[in-house]
Design a protein around this motif. Structure first.
Motif, mmCIF file in Angstrom:
data_model
loop_
_atom_site.group_PDB
_atom_site.id
_atom_site.type_symbol
_atom_site.label_atom_id
_atom_site.label_comp_id
_atom_site.label_asym_id
_atom_site.label_seq_id
_atom_site.Cartn_x
_atom_site.Cartn_y
_atom_site.Cartn_z
ATOM 1 N N THR A 28 -0.893 4.206 37.872
ATOM 2 C CA THR A 28 -1.218 3.278 36.718
ATOM 3 C C THR A 28 -2.489 3.532 36.340
ATOM 4 N N LEU A 29 -3.565 3.949 37.247
ATOM 5 C CA LEU A 29 -4.968 3.887 36.991
ATOM 6 C C LEU A 29 -5.202 5.188 35.945
ATOM 7 N N ILE A 30 -4.172 6.198 36.166
ATOM 8 C CA ILE A 30 -4.539 7.323 35.037
ATOM 9 C C ILE A 30 -4.423 6.736 33.929
ATOM 10 N N ASP A 31 -3.398 5.744 33.494
ATOM 11 C CA ASP A 31 -3.340 5.528 32.353
ATOM 12 C C ASP A 31 -4.584 4.629 31.706
ATOM 13 N N PHE A 32 -4.968 3.731 32.456
ATOM 14 C CA PHE A 32 -5.968 3.104 32.050
ATOM 15 C C PHE A 32 -7.526 3.819 32.067
ATOM 16 N N GLN A 43 -1.634 0.213 23.665
ATOM 17 C CA GLN A 43 -2.301 -0.882 22.853
ATOM 18 C C GLN A 43 -3.731 -0.793 22.845
ATOM 19 N N LEU A 44 -4.384 -0.534 24.056
ATOM 20 C CA LEU A 44 -5.931 -0.322 23.979
ATOM 21 C C LEU A 44 -6.367 0.777 23.180
ATOM 22 N N MET A 45 -5.737 1.775 23.087
ATOM 23 C CA MET A 45 -6.138 2.971 22.308
ATOM 24 C C MET A 45 -6.024 2.673 20.861
ATOM 25 N N ILE A 89 1.775 2.309 30.607
ATOM 26 C CA ILE A 89 1.760 3.290 29.388
ATOM 27 C C ILE A 89 1.963 2.420 28.184
ATOM 28 N N GLU A 90 2.364 1.132 28.193
ATOM 29 C CA GLU A 90 2.255 0.562 26.893
ATOM 30 C C GLU A 90 0.747 -0.044 26.632
ATOM 31 N N ARG A 141 3.984 1.544 35.820
ATOM 32 C CA ARG A 141 3.830 2.367 34.960
ATOM 33 C C ARG A 141 4.707 2.033 33.766
ATOM 34 N N GLY A 142 6.008 1.578 34.002
ATOM 35 C CA GLY A 142 7.057 1.501 33.100
ATOM 36 C C GLY A 142 7.259 0.087 32.592
#
Length: 216
Positions: A44-48, A18-20, A13-14, A3-4
């Protein structure tokens, strides 16, 4: 996948941000995740997922290009994408599963070298604080196993929905050669430029369709 992030890599998170941010640009027509990973932290899958949902809301597509082993969290992430392609047919994808790991000392444990004793003292009203970790340190991992199974069930349900072609026996943690799962876990074998050209043509075709609809 963390995540970090760290000194040599971005965290989810980064990459989410970046994708958004890229999805909001007028000169962006689609996205490709260039991937080689042993997996990592399940959260991490939640962020993606949030980033990919955001991309889809803007009418864009996202693909994964596998250039090396894509395992565990990487395989879960691949299923979220609109297409998955590999460069080397002998590379592997899979390890679709989950495990929990932590290091803890039981209360009262003694350091064999220094003879120091590890001591924890919890407030009377903090009976649930770190309970699963404390129980695990004492050898009782039932609660940790329960949570791990529940989280995996959620991820597998998402994977089945995202990738309906996947088979039950491919979700038990085994690894598979890319060439053996074409049309099941991945969509094809190609080079990165070929995937770029493919995604561009798909966008151009869809864009022409939108123009024709407006014209009508």
């Amino acid at each position: 996948m963390t995540r970090g992030g760290g000194e040599c890599s971005y965290g989810s998170i980064e990459m989410r941000d970046q994708l958004m941010a890229a999805a909001d640009r007028d000169d962006v027509i689609g996205h490709i995740i260039y991937c080689r990973t042993p997996g990592g932290t399940a959260t991490t899958l939640i962020d993606f997922r949030k980033a990919i949902d955001y991309i889809h809301e803007r009418g864009q597509k996202i693909y994964m290009f596998c250039d090396g082993t894509v395992a565990s969290g990487g395989a879960f992430l691949s299923a979220m994408c609109d297409g998955v392609f590999a460069f080397n047919e002998e590379d592997k994808i899979g390890s679709i599963g989950m495990y929990s790991v932590f290091f803890a000392l039981a209360n009262g444990a003694k350091n064999a070298i220094t003879q120091e004793t590890y001591v924890e003292v919890y407030a009377d009203k903090s009976t649930e604080k770190n309970k699963t970790k404390r129980d695990g340190a004492e050898g009782n991992t039932d609660a940790i196993l329960k949570k791990t199974n529940e989280y995996l069930d959620e991820l597998l349900a998402d994977m089945k929905r995202d990738r309906p072609s996947i088979k039950e026996e491919q979700m038990n943690g085994a690894m598979f050669k890319m060439k053996d799962v074409v049309g099941i876990i991945i969509d094809g074998i190609c080079t990165f430029p070929e995937l770029c050209e493919m995604s561009y043509k798909e966008w151009a075709l869809a864009d022409d369709g939108n123009k024709n609809s407006v014209g009508e």
